[in-house]
Each structure stands twice: as structure tokens, then as C-alpha cells.
Design a protein around this motif. Structure first.
Motif, PDB file in Angstrom:
ATOM      1  N   ASP A   1       0.844  -1.196   0.000  1.00  0.00           N
ATOM      2  CA  ASP A   1       0.000   0.000   0.000  1.00  0.00           C
ATOM      3  C   ASP A   1       0.883   1.250   0.000  1.00  0.00           C
ATOM      4  O   ASP A   1       1.664   1.450   0.915  1.00  0.00           O
TER       5      ASP A   1
ATOM      6  N   SER B   1       0.390   4.202   0.753  1.00  0.00           N
ATOM      7  CA  SER B   1       0.254   5.109   1.886  1.00  0.00           C
ATOM      8  C   SER B   1       1.136   4.665   3.057  1.00  0.00           C
ATOM      9  O   SER B   1       1.511   5.473   3.898  1.00  0.00           O
ATOM     10  N   LEU B   2       1.490   3.367   3.092  1.00  0.00           N
ATOM     11  CA  LEU B   2       2.395   2.915   4.158  1.00  0.00           C
ATOM     12  C   LEU B   2       3.787   3.490   3.955  1.00  0.00           C
ATOM     13  O   LEU B   2       4.490   3.805   4.915  1.00  0.00           O
TER      14      LEU B   2
ATOM     15  N   ASP C   1       4.260   6.328   2.233  1.00  0.00           N
ATOM     16  CA  ASP C   1       4.064   7.764   2.466  1.00  0.00           C
ATOM     17  C   ASP C   1       4.192   8.065   3.957  1.00  0.00           C
ATOM     18  O   ASP C   1       4.821   9.040   4.358  1.00  0.00           O
ATOM     19  N   ALA C   2       3.579   7.212   4.767  1.00  0.00           N
ATOM     20  CA  ALA C   2       3.617   7.426   6.217  1.00  0.00           C
ATOM     21  C   ALA C   2       5.053   7.406   6.711  1.00  0.00           C
ATOM     22  O   ALA C   2       5.443   8.214   7.556  1.00  0.00           O
ATOM     23  N   ALA C   3       5.862   6.484   6.182  1.00  0.00           N
ATOM     24  CA  ALA C   3       7.255   6.404   6.609  1.00  0.00           C
ATOM     25  C   ALA C   3       8.029   7.641   6.176  1.00  0.00           C
ATOM     26  O   ALA C   3       8.860   8.169   6.915  1.00  0.00           O
TER      27      ALA C   3
ATOM     28  N   VAL D   1      10.497  -0.560   5.879  1.00  0.00           N
ATOM     29  CA  VAL D   1       9.065  -0.660   5.578  1.00  0.00           C
ATOM     30  C   VAL D   1       8.778  -1.466   4.306  1.00  0.00           C
ATOM     31  O   VAL D   1       8.073  -2.479   4.342  1.00  0.00           O
TER      32      VAL D   1
ATOM     33  N   ALA E   1      -5.136  -2.406   4.573  1.00  0.00           N
ATOM     34  CA  ALA E   1      -5.259  -1.227   3.718  1.00  0.00           C
ATOM     35  C   ALA E   1      -6.715  -0.966   3.357  1.00  0.00           C
ATOM     36  O   ALA E   1      -7.397  -1.801   2.807  1.00  0.00           O
TER      37      ALA E   1
END
Lengths: 364, 561
Positions: free
Chosen positions: B175, B177-178, B180-182, B196, B280
Motif C-alpha cells: 500500500d 500510503s504505508l 508515504d507514512a514512513a 518498511v 489497507a
């Protein structure tokens, strides 16, 4: 902590203007809501703030610092994603700790901060759980802790409550507000839920097709919408079209008679095509004689709907169009379908809006 | 409502299926297992003891491990960057490049080895070319280590597409966004990958790595051609002749089997309970971005050079097949088409083509029948132990061909199915069982993508179950069935380990065994074998192309674990 300024920011996706020359100032320590329907550009704006997306034109400032070209990992923002984006291969603790590790913080300091962050969102007991073992609300809180633990200059929230059920949403709303006030951190909050924006925001920017339609405090945006779109999008509103007969105070000639109000836009001119915007709760049945400042129109009740704390009436005017009236806390039945009624509404509660051609297509 | 749909036809078919798998999947394995432990009615661990104490077997096991490990590592290093380029960037011709990756798979590595041996021999094309250019003075021993390097090169060039398909799928499933979060938390570059991205890819990567490892570990043809005989697969192959006197091969087969089971168990135990996709939710941003001009250029340069290198075995096989005289020169001195004519004249090559055609048609027919029925049961009915049926049908994908073929040979020795007398029935079944997973997957995918309401609409208007199946379901999933069938057929035509082990008489040799036999038997063997290899290659290219046309972009799914 810092304020944010966007200057002339434009972003296009395959000829669709996601953001069109947006100018925006967000104050330090403010709870700022970006509100709009899907596709209005609010998420793009947030992703540009986080650095995941770059504007084609325009600049982004965090305080004095121009961050337009700064990559996301050097921006010092804490983001809460719509799907939370918790890493499933890490425990709750590891998820929250990650940002601190990336900042090369010493072990004991990390431990302290993670512990405090988890306490802050009431998730201390879940540190060793995997995100998969948590409920939606719990995941939400962990995501929040992860964003807050690095003590970012600004917290970015992308519809963080949209995946929660209604009751939890209300609960989280309050917790989020409390946290923001306690920490004094700048928060930018994206939502399509107007109630959420009204309830939480210090200020709201209402967005429409890549542009900011209006910025203001919740009360101002609700009572003084600047455009037909804003009036329509936030809350319910009755619109009666006509032409401005005189200004200051504004008098609009409509098919149901003259309506007095005040202009919601600058430079209102005699002869302008205009809309009189009236909230349903601003209307009332006229039983005796009207006040001097009251407008009065008459019609026939078509339908009544009892909703508990509020009763709703649809009244058909002489022109055949319908107007909605809401009465709060009505104990006895107010009117019945078929009744001939007169409606009164104060001129302070009539906003005269421009009846622009461009508005007509977009507004519902 | 009843818990299960169990009418008589379903029940009878299920019983038949159980019998089929019991006889041709579990019994051969069980037989090898028992034979490795029981001698003259007594339990003994002597063979396993010998396996770990005898220097010969130690050496073979160690070599196979080295072969498997090095191949796995090399294919990983090749496919990881490749997957990043092709998954994360959009560029013109992406579909073409994705197709290019599969190209090296069209040649069994051992046939490629025949050509490679010509080209990379002491005085073969490459050394001569390099000496002509003045880059080296002495010929280089390319396949050093007694052929080990040669085997590794061929395994890597043949297997990196499989690794790529798994790695790319794993990466695409992360995903965005995972990540992006990192990034939002301050991570980037290799650190982001290590903390990640890669952990999230791990289950998919592991699945691919196991397939590649087991494949390299158990490949029989390539070490045989390079005469690199100290590996487990060749030891097993060599002991077929005297299996009754020396049951050591049983122990080796069981060892390979247990190794396979162990790896799959390991992957399940460590990664099985992580369901990464589940978490997700909500809007997911696209993980790919348009490539810049320079990036596009880089991607094409990388892809074309890699494919170019991977095609060296193919080119060398082709060159060998048309060489009239080729000695001490870079390119053949004279070219000829006579080896192609010879393919249709030499009795062994001609009969082998007939044989392979017959075997492939029969096994594909069996696959189609079984595949459709199993997929239908899995998607459209409620039967008990569905998961078990699914797992059993997919089992041959993980099972080394060598193990199963050996089990067939030994387990049915002395019965009317004895491969030593008439191998056709066992060959057909072996081919069919090994390719069954492809067919089940193809049909399963079709049935799953076809809304059941289309069938219900027909039932509602009065069509019987069978009629609905014939008039509604089949036409809707025809493309999948055709694609699956073509794949089964093409791979059966070039099947290696079953053919080498089960076909023991000249007149029953399929193409691959004939290629192997011709290599050593006649003077022009290598040339004739190469010509046959080119035939096979063309056949597989056409097959893959047709299957790709019918299956579209979902083709890669068939090769993933």
C-alpha cells in the motif's frame, strides 16, 4: 510550531485543475479545516503540504521557510492518513517509535516519548499489539500518536474519522480537539463532512473545483456564506431568485414579493440578478402582526416531517417553488398539509448572493 | 438449508478425485518414503546415516545447496531493482517490457546448455572473439569449477523471470500510503526500503525464493549436460538403473521432499499469519509515477541488456543448429539447414516429436477436464474441506518434478503401469499432474471474475444446471480455459524431469529425452539436438504468445506461488 502560507499554488492532473492559484494563510496553533466535496482539491492540497505532491506553480511556506521543493522526509509534518497507514509488520510501539528512530533519538528518550504519546491517546495497554488486532478507533488513535510523538510543526489529517462509525466519530472529534488545544499545535484537517468542520475548526476553508470559495470562522461561513455554492454545501438553505431594487439595505424584487436582506458579496449594484438565501431555521410561521424588520411571504403547506427534536415543513409558494422551514422543540403540531400560512423571517437573516451563471451549474 | 451441496454426481466426482490424487500424488511419495526406511520388513535409518556420512552424498547435497543458494541470491539481486523500475515507473512500452521479461523462459535450461557449451567452450565463439579483440591472451574457462559456474549461469538466466513475477507482485501489493507514512516520519531511500517496503514484500518474495531455490536444487538436465554430476538430482537419476540393489535414491528423494516441505512450512510459520493486504482501506494513492526521459532510457537500457544476456543460450542454440562447420571460429564457417531436415528423418527425433505431441494432447485434455471441475467445485459449490482440495490441487506447483517422477517409476514398478515396459500412461499422468495447477488457476480466475448472477439469471429463466454451465459459464470463461490449455500443452511439450526419468525405451522418448540422448549418441548429436531445441523454443513462444493474448495482463499470475 509555525504558520503555513500558500502562494498562488496550482496543480494539474491530466488537464484537470486540482488546484487553481490557491492563496491561503494558516496561523500558527490554529485548527484549520479544509472542507469540500470529493474532487475539490482538498486532499491534493494536503499532500502538497506533506510534500508527497509538488505544485506546478506557486510556493509553500512553513513560517519563513520556503518548503516547496523540500522532500517529505525533511518537512517535519506529522500526517494522519485516511486509512491510518499503520505498518502491519510492526507493533503499536514500533509504529509510534519509528519517527523518533528516524531522528536518531537516544533510546531512553524514545522510550519516554513513545510512552507519553500512547498515554495521551489512551493506548498504553496496547503497545505490543499488532495493528491488525486493533479496532478502527484504536488504530486511529495509534496513527494520531505516531504523528504527534515527533512533535511536528504541523499535524496534517486526511479525513481521519471517515472510517469510523457515527458514535465513535463524535467521541474522537472531541478527543482530537482537546489534544489540539492542550498541545497548541497547528492542525490542518481535511474533511467532506460540514458538521465536522463546523464543530472542530477555528477556521474553515471551503473549497470548490480547485479554488478556495470562502475562508472564515465556522459561524461566519454558516451565517454569511459568500457564494451560492458555500451556502448550499454547508447546511440547508432556501434560495429565492430576483433582482436588486435598491442597495444598503438591499431590497430584492422576487416573484413572491420584495425581500429585504443584506449583501453577501462586495459591490452589490441595483439591477444585479440575485439570490435571497434563507436558512430553514430562520423562517417561522407568522401568527400575529409582523415586526418592522420582518419579511413576509405566504404559501400553502405541502408536507410535514416529524424528526424528533425538529419538525420540518415544506411550503409551496405562489410561484410553485417550495421552501423549507424548520421548527425546533415544537411540542404541538404547528401546521398541517393544505394549511394556508404566512412565513416571516428577519431581514438580518437574508443573505443576498450573486446569481452568477457559473454558480448555477455547480450548485445543486 | 443444507450445509453442503453434495448430490450424487458431485460425490462420485469427488471420490474419483480423491482416488486420483491418492494414487498419483500421495502414493508415489509415500512409497519412496517407506522404501527409504524399510528394508526386508525392518525399519532402518541406514540410508539416512549414509547420506550424512558418505563423502559422495555429502558433496552432492552441499553442491545442490550451493547451486540453490547462489541461484536464489543472484536472481534476487537481478529482480529487485528490475521490479522497482517496472512497478514504480510508468513509461511508453511498459507492456512490451513486461513481456520481454518472460522471454528467457521459453527454453528449458538444459537445451540452452547445449548451445552455451559450444559458444563458451575453450575454443568457442566467446573466447575466440575476445582473443581476436585482444582482450585476453589465454582462453577463459567460463564454466569453472567443473561446470558449476555454467550450471549457475543457466539456472539464473532461466529462473530470474519467475523471481521477478513474484517480487513485482509483492511490491505492487504494498500500500503506497504505508510508504508515504514512513516518508512523513522522516524516512527515505534505502532506510525506507529496509524498514518498511521490504518487510511488507517479504511474504511474496519468500514464495518466489522458495520456488527458485527448489527448482535450481532439483534441476536435472542442466548439470547432466555440463557433466556436473555431483548434485542430488543427478545422483537420483543415476541410481534409477540399479534402484533394486541400491535404495539410496529413495532417501535422497525423501530428503528433497522434506526440504521442500520444510521451506514451505517455514514460510507459513514465519509469515503465514501476516495478512498485509487486509489492513489497507480507504483511498489508496497510485504507487507509480511517470518516468523522466533519462529514467525511461535507463529502464530500456537495463531491460534490453539483461534480456540480451539472457538470450545468449537461445542464440547459441540457434547458431549451433545451423552450423555446418564450427570450429575455432567466432561464427560458424558455413551454415546449413540440414539439421532441421534431419529432425524429420532421424528415427529417434521423428518418433519423439510424435510421442511428445500425443503425450501433450492427452495430458492437456486431462488437465482441462480436471481443472474446470476442480475450479467449479471451489468457486460455485459448497463442499466440505474446500481448503484441502485447493491445497492439494496446487501442491504439484511446489513439488519438484524429480521427486514425483521418481516416485512414479519406483512405486508402479512391476505393475501394469510399469514405466519400464510402457511409460505412456504414467507420462500422461505425470505431465497432467505437474501442470494441473496452471489449469486450475486459469479456470478459477475466470469463474471468480464472472459474476454468479449471470448464471443465476439463466437458472431463473429455466435453464438447468448443466445447460447453464454449457451455454453461459463456459463461453464467459473460454479465454481463460484456452489460455490455461495452451500453457499446459506448451510446457508438456518441453517437460524435462518426468521425461528423463520415466521414458526408458528409445521408442517412447519424448522430445526432451531424445535431445538428451542424441547429444551423447551420434556424432552430430549436438547439432541435431539444437535444431530440435529451436523447434521447441518456437513452439513455446507461440504458445506463450497465444496464451498471453487470451489471458491479457493476468498471465503473470499463473507463475506465482
Amino acid at each position: 510550531m509555525f504558520g503555513i502560507e500558500l502562494k498562488n499554488v496550482t496543480r494539474r492532473f491530466d488537464n484537470v485543475l486540482a488546484l487553481d492559484r490557491v492563496d491561503l494563510k494558516i496561523n500558527a496553533g490554529e485548527f484549520f479545516c479544509l472542507l469540500g466535496p470529493s474532487g475539490c482539491g482538498k486532499t491534493t492540497l494536503l499532500r502538497i503540504l506533506a510534500g508527497f505532491d509538488q505544485p506546478e506553480n506557486g510556493r509553500v511556506f512553513f513560517g519563513e521557510r520556503d518548503v516547496t521543493a523540500v522532500p517529505p522526509h525533511e518537512r517535519d509534518t506529522g500526517m494522519v492518513f485516511q486509512n491510518y497507514a499503520l505498518w502491519p509488520h510492526m507493533t503499536v510501539w514500533k509504529n509510534v517509535e519509528y519517527g523518533l528512530t528516524m531522528r536518531n533519538m537516544a533510546r531512553h528518550e524514545r522510550d519516554q516519548k513513545v510512552k507519553r504519546a500512547l498515554e495521551m491517546v489512551q493506548m498504553s495497554g496496547y503497545a505490543e499489539r499488532s495493528p491488525n488486532q486493533l479496532s478502527g478507533g484504536q488504530q486511529q488513535r495509534v496513527a494520531l500518536a505516531r504523528a504527534l510523538v515527533i512533535e511536528p510543526g504541523v499535524v496534517l489529517l486526511d479525513e481521519p474519522l471517515s472510517n469510523l462509525d457515527a458514535r465513535l466519530r463524535l467521541e474522537m472529534r472531541e478527543q482530537l480537539q482537546d489534544l489540539q488545544r492542550a498541545l497548541g499545535v497547528t492542525m490542518v484537517y481535511v474533511t467532506h463532512d460540514q458538521k465536522e468542520a463546523l464543530a472542530m475548526g477555528d477556521r474553515i476553508a471551503v473549497m470548490q473545483m480547485g479554488e478556495v470559495a470562502q475562508i472564515g470562522a465556522p459561524r461566519a461561513v454558516y451565517t454569511q456564506p459568500a457564494t451560492r455554492f458555500v451556502a448550499d454545501f454547508i447546511g440547508e438553505i432556501n434560495l429565492i431568485s430576483g433582482e436588486i431594487k435598491s442597495v444598503n439595505p438591499e431590497v430584492v424584487a422576487t416573484d413572491v414579493g420584495e425581500i429585504r436582506g443584506h449583501a453577501g458579496y462586495e459591490n452589490a449594484q441595483v439591477g444585479d440578478r440575485a439570490l435571497c438565501a434563507i436558512r430553514p431555521e430562520a423562517l417561522d410561521f407568522l401568527l400575529g402582526e409582523p415586526n418592522a424588520t420582518d419579511n413576509v411571504i405566504s404559501g400553502r403547506v405541502r408536507q410535514t416531517t416529524y424528526l424528533g427534536e425538529v419538525e420540518q415543513f415544506l411550503v409551496e409558494l405562489a410561484t410553485g417553488s417550495q421552501i423549507k422551514l424548520m421548527k425546533y422543540g415544537a411540542t404541538a403540531r404547528g401546521a398541517q398539509p393544505g394549511d394556508e400560512v404566512r412565513l416571516r423571517f428577519s431581514q438580518q437573516r437574508v443573505i443576498v448572493l450573486r446569481d452568477g451563471e457559473e454558480d448555477r451549474d455547480e450548485a445543486v | 438449508m443444507k450445509r453442503f451441496d453434495l448430490n450424487w454426481p458431485t460425490l462420485i466426482f469427488l471420490l474419483g478425485l480423491i482416488a486420483f490424487f491418492a494414487l498419483f500424488l500421495f502414493y508415489p511419495l509415500w512409497y519412496a518414503f517407506v522404501q527409504s526406511l524399510v528394508v526386508d520388513g525392518r525399519l532402518t535409518f541406514a540410508f539416512y546415516e549414509l547420506m550424512v556420512t558418505s563423502p559422495v552424498y555429502q558433496e552432492a547435497i552441499l553442491n545442490s545447496f550451493r547451486l540453490g543458494m547462489i541461484t536464489t541470491i543472484a536472481t534476487t539481486l537481478l529482480s529487485l531493482p528490475l521490479a522497482f523500475l517496472l512497478v514504480r515507473y510508468d513509461f511508453a512500452g511498459k507492456g512490451f517490457v513486461n513481456g520481454l521479461i518472460l522471454v528467457p523462459m521459453v527454453l528449458p535450461p538444459f537445451v540452452g546448455a547445449i548451445g552455451m557449451k559450444q559458444m563458451f567452450a575453450r575454443f568457442g565463439s566467446i573466447n575466440l572473439l575476445l582473443m581476436d579483440l585482444g582482450l585476453i591472451d589465454q582462453p577463459v574457462d567460463w564454466f569453472g569449477g567443473g561446470g558449476f559456474v555454467g550450471v549457475v549461469i543457466l539456472e539464473v538466466l532461466h529462473l530470474y523471470p519467475i523471481m521477478y513475477l513474484n517480487v513485482a507482485a509483492a511490491l505492487a501489493n504494498v500500500d503506497p500510503s504505508l510508504e508515504d507514512a514512513a516518508r512523513n516520519m522522516g524516512s527515505s531511500g534505502f532506510r525506507l526500503f529496509r524498514t518498511v517496503t521490504f518487510p511488507l514484500m517479504l511474504p511474496g518474495y519468500f514464495a518466489g525464493a522458495i520456488i527458485v531455490f527448489i527448482w535450481a536444487f532439483t534441476d536435472l538436465g542442466t548439470p547432466l549436460i555440463f557433466n556436473y554430476r555431483q548434485v542430488v538430482a543427478v545422483e537420483i537419476f543415476n541410481s534409477i538403473e540399479d534402484i533394486n540393489e541400491n535404495p539410496m535414491a529413495y532417501a535422497l528423494v525423501v530428503f528433497v521432499l522434506l526440504l521442500t516441505v520444510f521451506f514451505f512450512y517455514l514460510s507459513k510459520a514465519t509469515l503465514g499469519n501476516r495478512r498485509y493486504e487486509m489492513i489497507a482501506r480507504g483511498a489508496v494513492t497510485s504507487g507509480s509515477r511517470p518516468a523522466s526521459r533519462g529514467m525511461t532510457l535507463l529502464i530500456y537500457a537495463a531491460m534490453l541488456s539483461l534480456t540480451g544476456i539472457a538470450m545468449i543460450p537461445h542464440v547459441s542454440v540457434f547458431l549451433t543448429s545451423i552450423a555446418e562447420r564450427w570450429f575455432m571460429t567466432v561464427l560458424p564457417q558455413e551454415t546449413t539447414g540440414r539439421f532441421y531436415a534431419m529432425v524429420f528423418e532421424h528415427p529417434m527425433s521423428l518418433s519423439s516429436i510424435e510421442m511428445s505431441l500425443m503425450l501433450s494432447v492427452l495430458s492437456t485434455t486431462l488437465d482441462i477436464g480436471l481443472g474446470i471441475a476442480i475450479a467449479y467445485l471451489l468457486t460455485r459449490t459448497r463442499i466440505p474441506y474446500k481448503g484441502v482440495l485447493d491445497a492439494v490441487a496446487m501442491l504439484p506447483l511446489a513439488l519438484p518434478g524429480l521427486v514425483l517422477a521418481f516416485g512414479y517409476l519406483a512405486g508402479y514398478s512391476g505393475t501394469f503401469l510399469d514405466a519400464r515396459h510402457y511409460p505412456v500412461p504414467l507420462l500422461v499422468i505425470a505431465y497432467a499432474v505437474r501442470r494441473l495447477p496452471y489449469m486450475v488457476r486459469a479456470a478459477y480466475a475466470g469463474l471468480q471474475q464472472t459474476s454468479i448472477t449471470l448464471e443465476e439469471a439463466a437458472r431463473n429463466l429455466g435453464a438447468s444446471r448443466l445447460r447453464t454451465l454449457l451455454q453461459i459459464t463456459f463461453p464467459l470463461i473460454l479465454a481463460n480455459l484456452v489460455a490455461g490449455g495452451i500453457l499446459c500443452f506448451a510446457f508438456a511439450m518441453l517437460e524435462v524431469s518426468d521425461s528423463l526419468i520415466l521414458a526408458l525405451k528409445d521408442e517412447y522418448y519424448p522430445i526432451t529425452k531424445a535431445i538428451y540422448a542424441l547429444m551423447g549418441r551420434i556424432a552430430d548429436g549436438a547439432f541435431l539436438a539444437s535444431a530440435m531445441g529451436v523447434f521447441g523454443m518456437v513452439l513455446l513462444i507461440v504458445g506463450l504468445f497465444l496464451a498471453g493474448r487470451f489471458l491479457g495482463r493476468r498471465m503473470g499470475e499463473l507463475f506465482r506461488a
